[in-house]
Every structure is written in C-alpha cells, then in structure tokens.
Write a protein that holds these residues in place. Sequence first.
Motif, PDB file in Angstrom:
ATOM      1  N   SER A  62       0.811  -1.226   0.000  1.00  0.00           N
ATOM      2  CA  SER A  62       0.000   0.000   0.000  1.00  0.00           C
ATOM      3  C   SER A  62       0.844   1.276   0.000  1.00  0.00           C
ATOM      4  O   SER A  62       0.287   2.373   0.019  1.00  0.00           O
ATOM      5  N   HIS A  63       2.176   1.150  -0.001  1.00  0.00           N
ATOM      6  CA  HIS A  63       3.043   2.348   0.062  1.00  0.00           C
ATOM      7  C   HIS A  63       2.709   3.360  -1.038  1.00  0.00           C
ATOM      8  O   HIS A  63       2.553   4.563  -0.779  1.00  0.00           O
ATOM      9  N   ALA A  64       2.655   2.851  -2.262  1.00  0.00           N
ATOM     10  CA  ALA A  64       2.497   3.773  -3.398  1.00  0.00           C
ATOM     11  C   ALA A  64       1.163   4.507  -3.319  1.00  0.00           C
ATOM     12  O   ALA A  64       1.097   5.739  -3.444  1.00  0.00           O
ATOM     13  N   GLU A  65       0.100   3.756  -3.100  1.00  0.00           N
ATOM     14  CA  GLU A  65      -1.234   4.360  -3.096  1.00  0.00           C
ATOM     15  C   GLU A  65      -1.366   5.402  -1.982  1.00  0.00           C
ATOM     16  O   GLU A  65      -1.848   6.521  -2.203  1.00  0.00           O
ATOM     17  N   LEU A  66      -0.942   5.056  -0.782  1.00  0.00           N
ATOM     18  CA  LEU A  66      -1.075   5.990   0.339  1.00  0.00           C
ATOM     19  C   LEU A  66      -0.204   7.225   0.117  1.00  0.00           C
ATOM     20  O   LEU A  66      -0.600   8.346   0.451  1.00  0.00           O
ATOM     21  N   THR A  67       0.974   7.003  -0.425  1.00  0.00           N
ATOM     22  CA  THR A  67       1.869   8.132  -0.683  1.00  0.00           C
ATOM     23  C   THR A  67       1.221   9.114  -1.660  1.00  0.00           C
ATOM     24  O   THR A  67       1.220  10.339  -1.442  1.00  0.00           O
ATOM     25  N   VAL A  68       0.661   8.573  -2.729  1.00  0.00           N
ATOM     26  CA  VAL A  68       0.032   9.442  -3.723  1.00  0.00           C
ATOM     27  C   VAL A  68      -1.192  10.152  -3.134  1.00  0.00           C
ATOM     28  O   VAL A  68      -1.378  11.366  -3.320  1.00  0.00           O
ATOM     29  N   ALA A  96       7.344   0.427 -12.650  1.00  0.00           N
ATOM     30  CA  ALA A  96       6.406   1.388 -13.245  1.00  0.00           C
ATOM     31  C   ALA A  96       5.625   2.108 -12.147  1.00  0.00           C
ATOM     32  O   ALA A  96       5.430   3.327 -12.197  1.00  0.00           O
ATOM     33  N   THR A  97       5.192   1.354 -11.151  1.00  0.00           N
ATOM     34  CA  THR A  97       4.457   1.977 -10.040  1.00  0.00           C
ATOM     35  C   THR A  97       5.359   2.949  -9.285  1.00  0.00           C
ATOM     36  O   THR A  97       4.921   4.023  -8.859  1.00  0.00           O
ATOM     37  N   THR A  98       6.609   2.563  -9.099  1.00  0.00           N
ATOM     38  CA  THR A  98       7.557   3.447  -8.410  1.00  0.00           C
ATOM     39  C   THR A  98       7.675   4.769  -9.148  1.00  0.00           C
ATOM     40  O   THR A  98       7.576   5.858  -8.559  1.00  0.00           O
ATOM     41  N   VAL A  99       7.870   4.676 -10.475  1.00  0.00           N
ATOM     42  CA  VAL A  99       8.018   5.900 -11.274  1.00  0.00           C
ATOM     43  C   VAL A  99       6.739   6.724 -11.222  1.00  0.00           C
ATOM     44  O   VAL A  99       6.773   7.950 -11.040  1.00  0.00           O
ATOM     45  N   ALA A 100       5.598   6.057 -11.347  1.00  0.00           N
ATOM     46  CA  ALA A 100       4.323   6.780 -11.326  1.00  0.00           C
ATOM     47  C   ALA A 100       4.119   7.491  -9.996  1.00  0.00           C
ATOM     48  O   ALA A 100       3.628   8.624  -9.944  1.00  0.00           O
ATOM     49  N   THR A 101       4.508   6.832  -8.924  1.00  0.00           N
ATOM     50  CA  THR A 101       4.373   7.435  -7.600  1.00  0.00           C
ATOM     51  C   THR A 101       5.234   8.693  -7.492  1.00  0.00           C
ATOM     52  O   THR A 101       4.786   9.748  -7.033  1.00  0.00           O
ATOM     53  N   ILE A 102       6.483   8.561  -7.898  1.00  0.00           N
ATOM     54  CA  ILE A 102       7.399   9.705  -7.836  1.00  0.00           C
ATOM     55  C   ILE A 102       6.840  10.869  -8.655  1.00  0.00           C
ATOM     56  O   ILE A 102       6.831  12.024  -8.209  1.00  0.00           O
ATOM     57  N   GLU A 103       6.332  10.557  -9.846  1.00  0.00           N
ATOM     58  CA  GLU A 103       5.818  11.636 -10.710  1.00  0.00           C
ATOM     59  C   GLU A 103       4.571  12.267 -10.128  1.00  0.00           C
ATOM     60  O   GLU A 103       4.394  13.488 -10.215  1.00  0.00           O
ATOM     61  N   ALA A 104       3.735  11.458  -9.512  1.00  0.00           N
ATOM     62  CA  ALA A 104       2.523  12.021  -8.891  1.00  0.00           C
ATOM     63  C   ALA A 104       2.896  12.950  -7.737  1.00  0.00           C
ATOM     64  O   ALA A 104       2.301  14.020  -7.567  1.00  0.00           O
ATOM     65  N   THR A 129      15.376  11.402  -1.789  1.00  0.00           N
ATOM     66  CA  THR A 129      14.112  11.586  -2.503  1.00  0.00           C
ATOM     67  C   THR A 129      13.645  10.266  -3.100  1.00  0.00           C
ATOM     68  O   THR A 129      14.331   9.255  -3.048  1.00  0.00           O
ATOM     69  N   GLY A 130      12.477  10.312  -3.708  1.00  0.00           N
ATOM     70  CA  GLY A 130      11.973   9.170  -4.446  1.00  0.00           C
ATOM     71  C   GLY A 130      12.927   8.772  -5.566  1.00  0.00           C
ATOM     72  O   GLY A 130      13.074   7.592  -5.891  1.00  0.00           O
ATOM     73  N   ARG A 131      13.601   9.749  -6.158  1.00  0.00           N
ATOM     74  CA  ARG A 131      14.550   9.461  -7.236  1.00  0.00           C
ATOM     75  C   ARG A 131      15.716   8.611  -6.707  1.00  0.00           C
ATOM     76  O   ARG A 131      16.231   7.743  -7.415  1.00  0.00           O
ATOM     77  N   ASP A 132      16.153   8.887  -5.483  1.00  0.00           N
ATOM     78  CA  ASP A 132      17.205   8.057  -4.884  1.00  0.00           C
ATOM     79  C   ASP A 132      16.698   6.640  -4.676  1.00  0.00           C
ATOM     80  O   ASP A 132      17.407   5.667  -4.910  1.00  0.00           O
ATOM     81  N   ALA A 133      15.469   6.539  -4.193  1.00  0.00           N
ATOM     82  CA  ALA A 133      14.891   5.214  -3.976  1.00  0.00           C
ATOM     83  C   ALA A 133      14.793   4.463  -5.302  1.00  0.00           C
ATOM     84  O   ALA A 133      15.051   3.259  -5.379  1.00  0.00           O
ATOM     85  N   LEU A 134      14.426   5.184  -6.368  1.00  0.00           N
ATOM     86  CA  LEU A 134      14.323   4.550  -7.682  1.00  0.00           C
ATOM     87  C   LEU A 134      15.692   4.052  -8.155  1.00  0.00           C
ATOM     88  O   LEU A 134      15.821   2.934  -8.671  1.00  0.00           O
ATOM     89  N   ALA A 135      16.719   4.873  -7.953  1.00  0.00           N
ATOM     90  CA  ALA A 135      18.066   4.470  -8.378  1.00  0.00           C
ATOM     91  C   ALA A 135      18.517   3.221  -7.626  1.00  0.00           C
ATOM     92  O   ALA A 135      19.097   2.291  -8.212  1.00  0.00           O
ATOM     93  N   ALA A 136      18.255   3.175  -6.318  1.00  0.00           N
ATOM     94  CA  ALA A 136      18.642   1.996  -5.536  1.00  0.00           C
ATOM     95  C   ALA A 136      17.826   0.780  -5.973  1.00  0.00           C
ATOM     96  O   ALA A 136      18.346  -0.340  -6.054  1.00  0.00           O
ATOM     97  N   PHE A 137      16.560   1.016  -6.290  1.00  0.00           N
ATOM     98  CA  PHE A 137      15.702  -0.071  -6.765  1.00  0.00           C
ATOM     99  C   PHE A 137      16.225  -0.629  -8.086  1.00  0.00           C
ATOM    100  O   PHE A 137      16.273  -1.846  -8.293  1.00  0.00           O
ATOM    101  N   ASP A 138      16.631   0.247  -8.978  1.00  0.00           N
ATOM    102  CA  ASP A 138      17.166  -0.195 -10.274  1.00  0.00           C
ATOM    103  C   ASP A 138      18.446  -1.014 -10.077  1.00  0.00           C
ATOM    104  O   ASP A 138      18.661  -2.018 -10.760  1.00  0.00           O
ATOM    105  N   LEU A 139      19.289  -0.586  -9.148  1.00  0.00           N
ATOM    106  CA  LEU A 139      20.520  -1.343  -8.882  1.00  0.00           C
ATOM    107  C   LEU A 139      20.183  -2.709  -8.282  1.00  0.00           C
ATOM    108  O   LEU A 139      20.806  -3.718  -8.616  1.00  0.00           O
ATOM    109  N   ALA A 140      19.209  -2.745  -7.394  1.00  0.00           N
ATOM    110  CA  ALA A 140      18.803  -4.026  -6.799  1.00  0.00           C
ATOM    111  C   ALA A 140      18.228  -4.951  -7.872  1.00  0.00           C
ATOM    112  O   ALA A 140      18.462  -6.166  -7.857  1.00  0.00           O
ATOM    113  N   SER A 141      17.494  -4.370  -8.805  1.00  0.00           N
ATOM    114  CA  SER A 141      16.953  -5.173  -9.899  1.00  0.00           C
ATOM    115  C   SER A 141      18.085  -5.708 -10.766  1.00  0.00           C
ATOM    116  O   SER A 141      18.041  -6.854 -11.231  1.00  0.00           O
TER     117      SER A 141
END
Lengths: 333, 333, 333, 333
Positions: free
Chosen positions: C75-81, C101-109, D303-315
């Motif tokens: 529920s992280h993404a939904e609640l955050t948005v 994709a959800t991560t990116v959408a959340t950040i953009e929202a 920020t969320g962008r940092d979280a995204l970068a770490a997520f991409d590295l984990a992936s």
Amino acid sequence: MRRVGFGLAGTGRMGRVHAGNLAGRCAVAELACVYDADGERAAAVAAEHGVPVATTFAELVERSEAVAVATPTGSHAELTVTAAQAGRPVFCEKPLSLDRATTVATIEAVEAAGVPLQVGFHRRFDPDWAAAAARIAAGELGEVTYFRTSLRDMTPPDPNFLAGSGGFFVDVTVHDLDVARWLVGAVAGDITEVTAHGAASDPAFAALGDIDTAVCVLRFANGALGVIDNSRSARYGYECSTEVVGTLATVRVEAPRPVEWRTPGQAAYPLARDFEERYPTAYTAELDAFARCVRDGTPPLITGRDALAAFDLASAATESWRTGMTVTVKENT
Amino acid sequence: MRRVGFGLAGTGRMGRVHAGNLAGRCAVAELACVYDADGERAAAVAAEHGVPVATTFAELVERSEAVAVATPTGSHAELTVTAAQAGRPVFCEKPLSLDRATTVATIEAVEAAGVPLQVGFHRRFDPDWAAAAARIAAGELGEVTYFRTSLRDMTPPDPNFLAGSGGFFVDVTVHDLDVARWLVGAVAGDITEVTAHGAASDPAFAALGDIDTAVCVLRFANGALGVIDNSRSARYGYECSTEVVGTLATVRVEAPRPVEWRTPGQAAYPLARDFEERYPTAYTAELDAFARCVRDGTPPLITGRDALAAFDLASAATESWRTGMTVTVKENT
Amino acid sequence: MRRVGFGLAGTGRMGRVHAGNLAGRCAVAELACVYDADGERAAAVAAEHGVPVATTFAELVERSEAVAVATPTGSHAELTVTAAQAGRPVFCEKPLSLDRATTVATIEAVEAAGVPLQVGFHRRFDPDWAAAAARIAAGELGEVTYFRTSLRDMTPPDPNFLAGSGGFFVDVTVHDLDVARWLVGAVAGDITEVTAHGAASDPAFAALGDIDTAVCVLRFANGALGVIDNSRSARYGYECSTEVVGTLATVRVEAPRPVEWRTPGQAAYPLARDFEERYPTAYTAELDAFARCVRDGTPPLITGRDALAAFDLASAATESWRTGMTVTVKENT
Amino acid sequence: MRRVGFGLAGTGRMGRVHAGNLAGRCAVAELACVYDADGERAAAVAAEHGVPVATTFAELVERSEAVAVATPTGSHAELTVTAAQAGRPVFCEKPLSLDRATTVATIEAVEAAGVPLQVGFHRRFDPDWAAAAARIAAGELGEVTYFRTSLRDMTPPDPNFLAGSGGFFVDVTVHDLDVARWLVGAVAGDITEVTAHGAASDPAFAALGDIDTAVCVLRFANGALGVIDNSRSARYGYECSTEVVGTLATVRVEAPRPVEWRTPGQAAYPLARDFEERYPTAYTAELDAFARCVRDGTPPLITGRDALAAFDLASAATESWRTGMTVTVKENT
C-alpha cells in the motif's frame, strides 16, 4: 656472530622457561650446561635440550661463559657472588636477596669482581613497553603528570611459596616500582614518596597476616602522582598494563590491544607496514616446522600439490578477470 | 634435539629474512651455508651469520642437510629438482613456477626423489591464523556460510618486478586462495567456482595492462560464498585479515587486534593467563640483551643498583602499609 | 521552534518504532494521529501516546501536517500518492513499490503535487555513517579505490514475509546500494556494473527458490570496485559495517567500535572532548527519570541524602589531602 | 503519557544543555518556562525554544509543575528551598551547597515540604554505567575486590570559576565518590576510609594553593580498595572510565569502546541484535530531518529518485544473480 654459552642454575618454572629460550629461541645466548640441587630434574632438562648436566654449581661455572641464576631466592646472592668471583657475568632472577645488607654486599662483590650483572626485570624487554619507554624518554609525552600501572596474577601462588616471598610489596610490587623508575623516572625524576594500602580479599591471606591486593601511591620528584595496583588473584587473567599521562600525549600499554597514543581529541595505534612487521614469527615457524619434517620424517603441512591447487585457482581467477565470466574449477586434477 | 642444517639459496629480501631466522631465531632449523648467483652478496650474508658460502648451487646442496630456495621465481623449479634429486628435502618460496606444466613436472620429480617439499605459504604458521584454522577444523564454527579475506600491500612493487610476477592473481591472490582451501575448505569443501574483477587505480598499472586492485568471489562445494579483496597499494599499511562466518560462531583475524570470536549476542577475545602468555618474547630478549653485554662489553640495562633501588621502594611500601603513613624515600643511597 | 505534526499510517514493528520516536524523542517532529487498517491496533498505539486515532487514511491525512507511511509494502504507493495529492509531505518506508512502473508513477505524482517526499533509508542519519560521508565528500579520502559493506540480520524473517518482500536484493541489498551511491558515489561516480552471487545456507530458503546470503560486486564510474555482502542469518548479531579505502585515507565504520580513520602507518579514532560529547543521552535521561518521579510519585534515584554523603566523602578527601593522613568516614550521619 | 512541565532556572552552560533537552529530546519532561538573573539571556533561551520567560524566580515556580535549578552554586540551596516550599519537585545541579550545614538544612526543608528532590549526578543515567551497576548489584561480579575510576577534564576551567568551586575534591572528585557508593557500595558496603593526594602540574593552580591532579584511595566496608584519579587537564580529551574487579567477573566502562566483561581467560562485549539496538538515534533523526524540510521548505536528503536508483541497482543485482552475468547499469534513467 658468536653465541654466548650460559650455564643455567635452577630448573623450576622460571628455570625451564630460560632453558627453552636459551636452547631454542635466543639468537646470541645459548644453553651450555644445566645445574640444579635436584640432580634428577637437572638431568632431565639437560637431556631435553641436548646439553651436559653439572653435578655441582662450581662445575656449572667451570663449563659456562656466563651464568643464569634461577634458583629459589635464598641462594641467589651466594650463587651470584660465587659465579662473579670466578669471572663469570651473571644474570640473576629478582630479587638478589630479601635482606638489604645482603643485597648491597652482593652488588659490591660483583662490582669488585668486575663482571656485569643483570637482574631479571623482564618487562623492560617487551617490545610494547620498550617502545613506550623510548618515546617517553625522547620527550614525546612532554612532562609526565600522572602514571598508573597494574600487575595482577590470575590465581594466587601456593601458600608455601608465600612464606619465603619477602612479602607482597617485595615480591609483586617491586616489578612496577622498577618500571616506574625506568618508564617515568627518566622524565619525572626520582620517586620521593610512597604510600601503600593493602587488603586480603581471600581469607587465606588474612590468616597468614598477608594481603592479596595492594594500592601504592607514588610521588615523583617533579611532583607528579603515580598509582600502582597489584593483585594475586584477578581471576579473569594476568594483567600487566600501564598508562602514562603527559602534557603533550598519553600512552596506554594494555595488551592484547596495540599500544595506544593519545593526543588532543584522538587515540591512535600503529599499523604494520609490511609482511615482516605483520608476521614476526610465521617465517621462523615455517622453517622450524619443515625442519621437524626433515628430522622426524613427518609430512609437510603444505606440499607441492597444495601449491599446484592454489596456482590453478589463481589461473582460474586470471581467466575470469580476462573473460568477465565465472570459471568452474575442478580441484585435484 | 638435533638441529637441521639448511643451505640457503638466494639472498634477496626473502632470502635475508630466512637467513636471519635460520641463524638466530629458529629452534630446530639452523643456517649451514649460503649461495647466491651474486657471489658477493652471498659472501656478505654468510659472513654476517658466521657460516660458509657456497660458490655453486651444487656445493650448497653438498654442504646442507636440507635446502631453502629463495631465488627469483625463474629458477625455483630447476633448483628444487636438483636438490631433491641429490636427496635433499626442499623448502621453496612460492610459486614453484609460473607455468603449470613445469609446476607439475617439478612436483613429480620431487615425489620420484622421495624427499619432502614444503612451499612458502607462511600464513599457515602465524599463531592467530593457525589457531583459527584449528578451531574451524574442529567444528567450532559449525557449517561455514561466508568467508572474507583481505591481503593488501602498503605500497606497490617496482614495475620491473611486475613483468616476471606471473600477474596479479598468481602473485598476490594465490596466498588467499591457499588460505581459503586450508582455513575454510576443511569444512566447506573444495572451491568450485571463481569469479574475478580487477581495477587499476594507479595509471602506471593500467599502462602495463595490469591491475592493482582485485575482487575474487569464490563458491565452495557446500554452496558457501567467499570474497577475496587484494590491493598493491592500500596506503595506510599492510593488511592481512579474515572473517569466517559459521552457523555456530564467527571468527575475525584482524591484527593488531586480538582474534575475535562471535557467538549470539557477544564478541570475545582471549586474555593471557600468565606471564609466559603475556610476554612471549621478553624472556628471550632479556637473555640475548645480556649475552650481547657479555660478548661486546657493553653495560647491562638493569644492574644490581637498579634492583636495590626497587627493593628499597618496595621496603618503603611495606613500611607505609604497616604504619598507615606516607614514607619519604631518598633514592641512590 | 514549531513542531510538525505527523500522521502515522501503519503500526507494525517499524510503525511502532516511529510512533515512539514521534511521541517521545523527536525534537521537531511530533505525533499527531495514528491510523492502521487494523483499527484496534491503531487505537492501542494512539492511546499509549495520548493522540487521536483516525478510522480512515483520509481522516489521518486530514488531521496531520505531514504523513509517515509504515504500512505493508503493497500500500506504500497508493497511500503516498493520496497524501501527496492532499498536499501533505510524505515520509515513506522503503520500497515505494516492488514494481518499477508503479515506483516511477508514484514519484511523478508526488512531484506533480509539489510536496516533499523522503524515503526511509535510515543509515544516512546515523552519526557514524553521516560523519564518514561528510568527510569522504570533503575529499579526506582522496580518490576512492575500494569499498566494502556488510548488512546482516541476526535471524531470518518469517517465511510469510518473504513472499511479499520483492526478493533478497530488493529487500536487503537495496540499503547498501543506496549507501554505496551516497557514501562513495560522491567521489567515485555512478555505479556502472553489478555482478551478484547468491547462496542458501538454510534449506528453507532453497526450498522457496530464494537465497539467504549474497555477494554483490560493484564497479563505480571511476573504475573502483565495491563489494556488498548480505545475510539473513549471521547468528552472532546484526551487522552493519563498512570500509572505504582511498588514496589519502581509509575509514571503517564498525560499531560498537568507534569510527576508525587510517592513514599511512596509523589507525585513529576520535576522543570525547567534554561531558556533552561523552554523555549524549545521560542529561536527557536524568530529567526524564525525575519527570517520571513527579508524574508517578516514585522516589528519585539520587536524593539529597546521596548528595550529602558524597559531599562528606569529598570533605574527608580534602582533609586527607591537607593533613597527609587517612581519614576514617562514618556514612549516614 | 502526560509530560511534566519544567521551569528552568539558570541559562549558563549546564542550563542551556537542560533547555535543549527539555525542549527537544525528553520524552516525559518538557520545557515550560525559563528564568535567569540575567534577564536578556533568559529571554534569548526562552525564545529559542518557544516558551515563556519568567522575570522572577517566584514567577518561574508559579508557571511550572517542577523546577530545574542550574544557577551558580551559591543560589542552589535558596532556590531549591523556595521551590520546594511552593510544592514544586526540584531537580538541582550538584552541589546543593559548599557548606555542610546549609546542605543539611536544604535537605530537611525539602523533606518537610514533602516534594521529591533529585541531584544532578548524571553518570547514573548513562546506559553503559547503568548497565554495569545493574549487573553488579545483581551479583554478577561476585564480591568486589578492587575499584578504579578516572574523571579527567580535557582543559582546565577559568581561574575565576575555581574560587567558588568548593575546591578540587568537592567540585570534581565528588562525582566519582557518588559513583563509588552507587556502583560498588551496593555489594562492597559503605566507604570507611579515604586517603587523598594532590598535585599541581600547572603552576597556575599551585599559585592559587590549589591542585589540578588528585588520587583518592578508598576503603570499603568489605575491605576492598578503590582508587579515584582526577585531573583538570588530561589534554587528550575528557576521560570518564571505570573498572570494577570481582571474584566472578570484572567490568570495564571505557567509552568509546563498548563495555567489556572479563571472566576467566576471556574478555567479551555485547553485540547489537537488531536495527533498533544498532541505530538508537537514526530513526529519530530521519523524521526530525524530514520535519525540518516540511517546516523550512528545504529539500529532503533522500528523494523518491534516490529510492528509484537503488531499486534499479537491486533489480540489476537480481538479474545478475539469475543469469550469472555482470549487468551494466545506466543511472539517472
């Protein structure tokens, strides 16, 4: 690089420590002959190290270039004087005597004989303590303002030993008093005042009118205070540590930690710079281990096959690095 | 306790380390003779230690009971085979050869000659590493789940050396690969996979197509992972440390800290139990120091007068303890 | 010094940690309201800290100035948005989502909503790590040549948790990957290559097709290598440590040891300079302890009588110093 | 979880420490009001923390539920009595007074008023010392046989301060005397004898007839000895450490090292078991940091962008693990 042949008198605990060192680990001293009032014990130690046994102290002196005295305290003075008067340099365990007049007479007799005498305060020869002493003497601490040292045995000695020990301060504290003179006296001057306190935490010591714990407060000529604490039964282990506080730096010797130097805001300890510093005994041990294989016919711990296996793994690592791929290895090919 | 006389071939840095150990610190091995292709250097080392110099390797073999080979890598295999075929046990510095076929041929020739061969992986003889290995082999860690080791030089070697080194992994990593087999292989099985990565932080290494930093990931037969990291220039010092994680305990060897054992919720390190454990070299050093006084006529560091001064202070402490009063001392009476 | 009122969503383990901190230890943040899908649990936490409970997330958002999301990952993404679109700044536990994709959408929202978002990588706020990062960023290490970090849990999580964890690297390694970017990336550049290895030392993980131990080798833009090792069951404890090697210095963060800085030939750690540095929590704790006495009617730990006893002993010490005599004390006068 | 509102009297160094703690870090206590004879300074501190300033001490008492006295020593007794007689619980910095009669009168007045009084011996609230005290009281050391503590300031105070300090032992040693009673007295009984020695390493102290270094030897009721050493200028830092030796175990508190417990043959220290133990302040700090972003409009550190970068590295790590290949990463996608 001639070695000096030592005749060893006394084969109790310290005597056997010295025998092993003289026979196997010393670079300049070597074991020439062994004597003990207990002839059987002397013979056993001599046989273990492949040297002759002397049946009298006079014979030991005769067969040695220098003499090491590690007998019970009561004979230290007499044996030292005998050896010295025969022209032999003497290394004697502490104390020379439990009696001041005898101590003085022994020193004067040795001086008259014109041979060197060294007393067994071993701590001056430990690398950590010696390094600290050298740097303190060189002024790196500035003026010494406080000194603290602890010498504690793990378990108490046999009560039979205590009777002839000279008492707690002469038997135990004397080591720290020598260290205080050597380590701190160089910059803080002579010790001018001593105040001592004792306690018997173990009723067995109290029953003998003796103590097993003591605190000794020192005053040095420059006014600095020092504290020695001693115990016959610290229980957790053998403690022998110190701290010297100065106006420029403070040093702590607290093995098994490395010696620590404190300057404003920072504590530091030295790091090894190469394999010789890091491995002071491994290169000696590997040759001795192989010499034992040669002498006794046992197999070496690391064979050519081990070297080959490591080489194959190193080659696999090289290939992996070059190709960027994991390399599968099959040992024992 | 017969000593084994070693003929030493090679008087470069490692050769001189071995010469000093054989001549002064080994208990079972001793230096019998020295040889080097550079005859002047051989003569100097021989003279320093009071042993004969051999003008040919054949003469060295002739005059020795065992042979230690510490020459440049290129001659290791040939000298090892020559000595072995003359019936001499051989201690050879690593690597036997930079070429696998030569390595195998050397091993087979030594085996055919029926003499023991030991290769110079010294770390197996360090007390800390050896203690860890013994306890791991005894099962104290349970199953090993992870292994990590670091070997880092403080400063890089001369570029001239690098050309004939066999490359980074054969020259440096090979030590850790041997340790991985010995320390961990005993319980985790053979190493089955190797993945290596390299980097050149110093452009001089990059220019040579070589690296100065490497990471090598290992997989053991039981599935456990291991990581080796190596560097030719850690700058802060010489690092040689390890950590082995097991299901029952974890051990860390990280000198100058004491070896540390970790069990659930606790890290522990051993304490010395008596003066012999605490002072492994001081008792040897005090006798050697006095032997030097005897041999060279220099004064001892601790005389009878020092012992008297310490005795007087101990007597003052005894008096203070008995009277409850501070005692004023006058040194040098 | 206005405080910011946080609405806390989620009262599982991390949620309760945040609740305790917001209610009792934060200086700028404070707890305004609590929400959990499990209303009973939310009510209990709210009651414990004396704040209102929200029955819906919308109500929580309504009653808060900022929102902290510590619910299960799904529920992280939904609640955050939702919170962001209501204009609330959001602190969200990692990860935002297990789906890119959800991560990116959340950040953009969130960016579109124009509110700040912080993700819970707590290690950046530890004093040791933060100090190391600041000094590395300031250039004190020179160029980074090697990086190593370990994150190991003491015992593995419940298997039920694993199913929704996103896998080992996303759940565990992600913390070290963030640290690698932050601590080392500042001077060594982006991470350009990743090579990962996994193992299951525990058959339960193997049965799930999952791993419990991993090694991840990194390459940074400047060519430097890095190694991350992770474990779900180190057994001896929770490990979170690092080493960063540079051309000028090397730093080690290895609690409970102090942070260590290594420069050529020396390792050093900082010393406290005054009572505030030495006792970062004691002065807070003494006031809280007394406040509890006031609130709950319990007696203080240190009374005026204790102060009097210590004063009397200090007076005795003063007298002893002045007279040079031991002073006998009678407590409880 | 009601908070107790403290009125703080005194805004010197200790007063400001208390103000910061009451306003920002305490969980049960909070800052209600500030008073200082220097009204401007009081107003500044009050404004910094957003609380009212009192123009008289009576007003402070009026507006507070409890009172904390951190004024100069001379007014401690009077303010404590005034607050107590108004029914306010009092926390007072040590000493209550430099005069014994006044100390006793203060205690009796507070007792008559029936409110609790706590004196500021902060060390009892440090986690390390408190843990040691609890385990000693629980008998884990067995019988205490020796106690040692050091309290040393880094640099000496202003000479103006010294005049009103009550002298070295009352000002400095008193902390260790309280600790001796608390830590050791629980098992070793009351302190029965005190012997003190002083020295002035700095001529400025000698000129004032004062000392800057002291040693204080204690005797406990069970016969055990204790040693306190104190200094006003240790130079290397602020030292506050202890060692308590017992028949079953020995404990050392020597920050920044972890508390060490010694039992026969071994020294051990505790390891963190989870992230809460390992990071006692990071979770609080991350929320306060974000609260500052919210309040002040500054950008978050992660920020969320940092979280995204770490997520991409984990992936990428996950992919590398699955494929066995190195994965090339492109950050900032």
